[in-house]
Design an enzyme around this catalytic site. Structure first.
Site, PDB file in Angstrom:
ATOM      1  N   MET A  13       0.816  -1.197   0.000  1.00 36.39           N
ATOM      2  CA  MET A  13       0.000   0.000   0.000  1.00 36.39           C
ATOM      3  C   MET A  13       0.854   1.252   0.000  1.00 36.39           C
ATOM      4  O   MET A  13       0.484   2.276  -0.578  1.00 36.39           O
ATOM      5  CB  MET A  13      -0.935   0.000   1.206  1.00 36.39           C
ATOM      6  CG  MET A  13      -2.264  -0.685   0.966  1.00 36.39           C
ATOM      7  SD  MET A  13      -3.173  -0.002  -0.443  1.00 36.39           S
ATOM      8  CE  MET A  13      -3.308   1.716   0.042  1.00 36.39           C
ATOM      9  N   GLY A  74      -5.032   3.097   8.034  1.00 34.52           N
ATOM     10  CA  GLY A  74      -5.601   2.024   7.237  1.00 34.52           C
ATOM     11  C   GLY A  74      -5.035   0.665   7.616  1.00 34.52           C
ATOM     12  O   GLY A  74      -5.372  -0.345   6.996  1.00 34.52           O
ATOM     13  N   THR A  75      -4.179   0.629   8.639  1.00 35.30           N
ATOM     14  CA  THR A  75      -3.587  -0.626   9.102  1.00 35.30           C
ATOM     15  C   THR A  75      -4.676  -1.568   9.613  1.00 35.30           C
ATOM     16  O   THR A  75      -5.552  -1.149  10.370  1.00 35.30           O
ATOM     17  CB  THR A  75      -2.582  -0.348  10.234  1.00 35.30           C
ATOM     18  OG1 THR A  75      -1.596   0.570   9.759  1.00 35.30           O
ATOM     19  CG2 THR A  75      -1.921  -1.627  10.710  1.00 35.30           C
ATOM     20  N   THR A  76      -4.623  -2.826   9.207  1.00 35.43           N
ATOM     21  CA  THR A  76      -5.608  -3.803   9.668  1.00 35.43           C
ATOM     22  C   THR A  76      -4.994  -4.715  10.733  1.00 35.43           C
ATOM     23  O   THR A  76      -3.816  -4.636  11.032  1.00 35.43           O
ATOM     24  CB  THR A  76      -6.133  -4.645   8.495  1.00 35.43           C
ATOM     25  OG1 THR A  76      -5.040  -5.309   7.843  1.00 35.43           O
ATOM     26  CG2 THR A  76      -6.856  -3.765   7.489  1.00 35.43           C
ATOM     27  N   ASN A 100     -11.004  -0.065   5.442  1.00 36.10           N
ATOM     28  CA  ASN A 100     -10.918   0.051   3.989  1.00 36.10           C
ATOM     29  C   ASN A 100     -11.124   1.510   3.589  1.00 36.10           C
ATOM     30  O   ASN A 100     -12.110   2.119   3.989  1.00 36.10           O
ATOM     31  CB  ASN A 100     -11.975  -0.841   3.329  1.00 36.10           C
ATOM     32  CG  ASN A 100     -11.770  -0.989   1.835  1.00 36.10           C
ATOM     33  OD1 ASN A 100     -11.765  -0.019   1.095  1.00 36.10           O
ATOM     34  ND2 ASN A 100     -11.611  -2.224   1.379  1.00 36.10           N
ATOM     35  N   HIS A 131      -8.603 -12.581  -0.706  1.00 33.60           N
ATOM     36  CA  HIS A 131      -7.437 -11.725  -0.879  1.00 33.60           C
ATOM     37  C   HIS A 131      -6.248 -12.558  -1.357  1.00 33.60           C
ATOM     38  O   HIS A 131      -6.288 -13.787  -1.348  1.00 33.60           O
ATOM     39  CB  HIS A 131      -7.071 -11.024   0.429  1.00 33.60           C
ATOM     40  CG  HIS A 131      -7.987  -9.885   0.763  1.00 33.60           C
ATOM     41  ND1 HIS A 131      -9.196 -10.066   1.392  1.00 33.60           N
ATOM     42  CD2 HIS A 131      -7.865  -8.551   0.541  1.00 33.60           C
ATOM     43  CE1 HIS A 131      -9.785  -8.882   1.554  1.00 33.60           C
ATOM     44  NE2 HIS A 131      -9.002  -7.958   1.048  1.00 33.60           N
ATOM     45  N   LYS A 135      -1.664 -12.110   2.361  1.00 35.98           N
ATOM     46  CA  LYS A 135      -2.379 -11.430   3.441  1.00 35.98           C
ATOM     47  C   LYS A 135      -2.308 -12.273   4.706  1.00 35.98           C
ATOM     48  O   LYS A 135      -2.522 -13.487   4.672  1.00 35.98           O
ATOM     49  CB  LYS A 135      -3.837 -11.171   3.047  1.00 35.98           C
ATOM     50  CG  LYS A 135      -4.586 -10.292   4.047  1.00 35.98           C
ATOM     51  CD  LYS A 135      -5.904  -9.791   3.489  1.00 35.98           C
ATOM     52  CE  LYS A 135      -6.656  -8.939   4.493  1.00 35.98           C
ATOM     53  NZ  LYS A 135      -5.902  -7.727   4.895  1.00 35.98           N
TER      54      LYS A 135
END
Length: 242
Positions: A13, A74-76, A100, A131, A135
C-alpha cells in the site's frame, strides 16, 4: 496543496500511496518505514497516512500528536488496545481509522447497514472475502467493517453474534448470526460479498477491488478532508457525506 506523509512507504500500500501522491495535486512529504522515526516525517507534513503494522501504531499516533496534525489509519489487524490508543489520540488530533479506504466499499457498508436495518433476523447474513496469498489477517479489515455495518443495522454486537471457521458437525445456524468466510490465493487485491439470505430469495451486495490504487486515492481524499478538522475520531462515511 497539502503535504502528506506516508508511514509504511515500502509496503504494497505504501508504494500505491506514493504513486497516487505523484499523480495528485498534493505535495509528497516523503515516507518512513520500520525502524525509522515517524516524528521527523510528521514535522514536515500537514497530514499522515499510516498503512504500516499494528505494533507501530502507538508511535505513529504520538508522532501525529506531537506535530498537531491529522492521521489516517488504514492498518488492519488492530485489537482493542489499539482502538483504545486511537480513542486517546483523537482527543488531541483528528483521526480517521478504517478497515478500507475505498470510496466504493464505504458506500457498500452504508448499503449493508440499510439492508440489515430493514430486514429481520430471519434473513441470514454471510460475508465472504478473498485476498492475495500474502495477506496475514482474517477476516479482512473490510469484512469486519461490513460485519459491523450489518450488526449496527440489526442493533446487535458483532463479536457476540458472529460465526467464523465452521468445521465438522457445527449444528444449525444460530438465528441472527453474521457469518464470515475468508479465502486466500493468487494476487487478488480484494473481493467482498455480503449475502442476505431469506426464505426463497437472496440479496448479494458485492465489491471488487481491481487495483490497490483505489485504496490509495481514497486514503488521500480522507487525509485532505481531515486537514483543518477539530480533534476527534472520524469515519470514511463522513468523508462521503453519508
Amino acid at each position: 496543496m497539502a503535504r502528506i506523509g506516508i508511514i509504511g512507504s515500502s509496503g504494497r500500500m505504501g508504494h500505491a500511496l506514493m504513486q497516487a501522491l505523484d499523480e495528485s495535486r498534493h505535495d509528497p512529504a516523503g515516507g518512513t518505514d520500520r525502524g525509522e522515526d515517524p516524528a521527523a516525517l510528521a514535522d514536515r507534513s500537514d497530514a499522515l497516512v499510516d498503512f504500516s503494522a499494528p505494533q507501530a501504531l502507538e508511535a505513529n499516533l504520538h508522532a501525529a500528536i506531537g506535530a498537531g496534525i491529522p492521521i489516517v489509519i488504514g492498518t488492519t489487524g488492530l485489537e482493542e488496545s489499539h482502538h483504545a490508543a486511537i480513542d486517546r489520540a483523537a482527543q488531541a488530533v483528528p483521526v480517521l481509522q478504517t478497515g478500507n479506504t475505498s470510496l466504493g466499499v464505504t458506500l457498500l457498508a452504508h448499503l449493508v447497514y440499510e439492508a440489515a436495518s430493514r430486514l429481520g433476523p430471519d434473513w441470514d447474513i454471510e460475508i465472504v472475502e478473498m485476498h492475495h496469498r500474502m495477506k496475514v489477517d482474517a477476516p479482512s479489515g473490510t469484512a469486519l467493517l461490513l460485519g459491523h455495518a450489518a450488526a449496527k443495522g440489526r442493533g446487535i454486537d458483532l463479536d457476540a453474534n458472529s460465526e467464523r471457521g465452521r468445521d465438522g458437525h457445527t449444528g444449525t445456524r444460530a438465528e441472527g448470526a453474521i457469518g464470515f468466510a475468508a479465502l486466500r490465493g493468487g494476487t487478488v487485491a480484494g473481493e467482498h460479498a455480503v449475502i442476505l439470505a431469506g426464505e426463497r430469495e437472496r440479496i448479494t451486495l458485492t465489491h471488487s477491488a481491481e487495483d490497490r490504487a483505489i485504496f490509495a486515492h481514497g486514503a488521500l481524499k480522507a487525509a485532505e478532508w481531515l486537514i483543518g478538522k477539530s480533534a476527534g475520531r472520524y469515519t470514511m462515511q463522513q468523508v462521503l457525506g453519508l
